[in-house]
Design an enzyme around this catalytic site. Structure first.
Site, PDB file in Angstrom:
ATOM      1  N   SER A 183       0.793  -1.235   0.000  1.00  0.00           N
ATOM      2  CA  SER A 183       0.000   0.000   0.000  1.00  0.00           C
ATOM      3  C   SER A 183       0.824   1.283   0.000  1.00  0.00           C
ATOM      4  CB  SER A 183      -0.959  -0.007   1.177  1.00  0.00           C
ATOM      5  OG  SER A 183      -0.237   0.011   2.381  1.00  0.00           O
ATOM      6  N   HIS A 211      -6.215  -4.272  -0.986  1.00  0.00           N
ATOM      7  CA  HIS A 211      -6.129  -3.119  -1.895  1.00  0.00           C
ATOM      8  C   HIS A 211      -6.382  -3.510  -3.349  1.00  0.00           C
ATOM      9  CE1 HIS A 211      -4.971   0.316   0.572  1.00  0.00           C
ATOM     10  NE2 HIS A 211      -4.228  -0.504   1.291  1.00  0.00           N
ATOM     11  N   LYS A 242     -12.666  -1.234   2.024  1.00  0.00           N
ATOM     12  CA  LYS A 242     -12.002  -0.386   1.034  1.00  0.00           C
ATOM     13  C   LYS A 242     -12.900  -0.271  -0.215  1.00  0.00           C
ATOM     14  CE  LYS A 242      -7.381  -0.614   2.906  1.00  0.00           C
ATOM     15  NZ  LYS A 242      -6.868  -1.738   3.723  1.00  0.00           N
TER      16      LYS A 242
HETATM   17  C1  PLP Z   1      -6.603  -2.190   5.088  1.00  0.00           C
HETATM   18  C2  PLP Z   1      -5.866  -3.466   5.172  1.00  0.00           C
HETATM   19  C3  PLP Z   1      -6.164  -4.409   6.161  1.00  0.00           C
HETATM   20  C4  PLP Z   1      -7.157  -4.141   7.254  1.00  0.00           C
HETATM   21  O1  PLP Z   1      -8.474  -4.249   6.805  1.00  0.00           O
HETATM   22  P1  PLP Z   1      -9.654  -3.900   7.809  1.00  0.00           P
HETATM   23  O2  PLP Z   1     -10.833  -4.610   7.258  1.00  0.00           O
HETATM   24  O3  PLP Z   1      -9.783  -2.423   7.816  1.00  0.00           O
HETATM   25  O4  PLP Z   1      -9.258  -4.420   9.145  1.00  0.00           O
HETATM   26  C5  PLP Z   1      -5.501  -5.615   6.129  1.00  0.00           C
HETATM   27  N1  PLP Z   1      -4.555  -5.874   5.195  1.00  0.00           N
HETATM   28  C6  PLP Z   1      -4.221  -4.981   4.251  1.00  0.00           C
HETATM   29  C7  PLP Z   1      -3.181  -5.316   3.241  1.00  0.00           C
HETATM   30  C8  PLP Z   1      -4.860  -3.746   4.213  1.00  0.00           C
HETATM   31  O5  PLP Z   1      -4.512  -2.851   3.287  1.00  0.00           O
END
Ligand code: PLP
Length: 399
Positions: A183, A211, A242
């Site tokens: 990310s 992502h 997301k």
């Molecule tokens: C955002 C993210 C998470 C966390 O996801 P949530 O559902 O907000 O807990 C886990 N792994 C990656 C790679 C992320 O980008």
């Protein structure tokens, strides 16, 4: 007792502030979107949300959430296996499996919990987990909860991964864990090589596609589709927080027996409350939408290509790639933060990232593109970047 820890914490908080690392929360006065209202009533363009498909406040999804609220109620006040499973949860699991092309799916309150609960049940002291050095914090924590041996391979370094695999042939089970997209750089993992190595050395593959789900690949199925390795990834973990509406929740999707075993043994699943039916119902509607048309991910792809091209034309140093995460490299920490502040002054909300989130001397502004952005939004952002760069006399920072 509290007096002692209080003065210690006050001291540490001061250190965080002095180092310029204190995280302030900016309050938003309204729904998430391409244009948001910040405190004081000012409207700014948002370029730092994970709202890739613009679904966080999409009218059809809001309507689906209302319908789910009316049909299933607000909460379940139970974990799944006592009295917390409704038809809508089973529907979401089935729809997610169909969307990702997997055998089964298990829901969690968040992807953080999915990653916290996915390893420990079946990776014991006889196992080895091979993990990319830049994997997400939740994968790191999930791996820490196991008794398996941990082998960290240099970021994206397939030769290092291979040597770790060949060194661990004595282990009963081996599992490679990687982010699908990293990310900070918007960089896609080399899943083709990872799957080839996994086959050669008899290891499982787990990809955290938080992502990528909904956006990468021709039909938005994520990095396995993007990399052409559908069916070769054993476990996918991902978030609903997301691209898929942005509320909350996550899941593990993959091989049938693995998922069935997680339902019996995974601690965040067994000991944490069911996902709200409102979120489950709305996420089903998101999957309906994305299965019917690729228009949103297509628009996101076009927006991303346009913004990347215009920024390169304007002379900015951006990491090449295809992901809507666009890192504008500025290298100097203070410059990245000051320019992000100045951009907000120009009505463009972006965030500067510096050490320890990224390596020292690699500070940047991370822009995130959305299908909710229109061309005019993207043009305004490029224009503001050019003006602010000139004002900072940072022309030498850009090519
Ligand atoms: C955002 C993210 C998470 C966390 O996801 P949530 O559902 O907000 O807990 C886990 N792994 C990656 C790679 C992320 O980008």
């Amino acid at each position: 007792m509290y007096g002692r820890i209080r003065s210690e914490l006050t001291e540490r908080l001061k250190e965080i502030r002095d180092a310029g690392l204190y995280k302030q929360e900016r309050v938003i006065d309204g729904p998430q979107g391409a244009e948001i209202q910040v405190e004081g009533g000012r409207k700014v363009l948002n370029f730092c949300a994970n709202n890739y498909l613009g679904l966080s406040s999409h009218p059809g999804i809001i309507e689906a959430a209302h319908r789910a609220l009316d049909a299933w109620g607000y909460g379940m006040s139970s974990v799944r296996f006592i009295c917390g499973t409704q038809a809508v949860h089973k529907t979401l699991e089935k729809r997610m499996s169909a969307f990702l092309g997997t055998e089964d799916t298990i829901l969690y309150a968040a992807c953080f919990d999915a990653n916290g609960g996915v390893f420990e049940p079946f990776m014991d002291q006889d196992g080895v987990i091979l993990t990319d050095a830049l994997n997400h914090a939740s994968l790191i924590d999930g791996i820490r909860l196991t008794k398996a041996r941990r082998m960290i391979y240099a970021h994206g370094d397939m030769a290092d991964l291979e040597s770790n695999l060949s060194e661990s042939m004595d282990a009963k089970n081996r599992l490679i864990a990687t982010d699908g997209v990293f990310s900070m750089d918007g960089e896609v993992a080399d899943l083709k090589s990872i799957c080839d190595l996994a086959e050669k050395y008899d290891a499982l593959v787990l990809v955290d596609d938080s992502h990528a789900t909904g956006i990468l690949g021709k039909t938005g199925r994520g990095t396995p589709e993007f990399c052409g390795v559908e069916g070769r990834v054993d476990l996918i973990t991902t978030t609903f927080g997301k691209a898929l509406g942005g509320a909350s929740g996550g899941c593990v999707s993959g091989r049938g027996e693995l998922i069935e075993y997680l339902r019996q043994k995974s601690r965040p699943y067994l000991f944490s409350n069911t996902l709200s039916p409102v979120v489950a119902g709305a996420t089903v509607a998101v999957l309906d939408l994305l299965s019917g048309t690729t228009s949103l991910r297509d628009k996101l792809e076009a927006n991303t290509r346009y913004f990347r091209t215009e920024m390169v034309k304007a002379g900015f140093d951006i990491k090449p790639g295809v992901h809507p995460i666009v890192p504008i490299m500025l290298y100097e920490e203070r410059l990245a933060h000051d320019m992000a502040d100045a951009l907000l002054g120009e009505g463009i909300y972006v965030v500067g990232f510096s050490h320890p989130v990224v390596p020292k001397g690699r500070a940047r502004i991370r822009v995130q593109i959305s299908a909710a952005h229109e061309r005019t939004h993207l043009d305004r952002a490029v224009g503001a970047f050019v003006r602010v760069t000139e004002r900072f006399g940072a022309g030498d920072r850009i090519v």
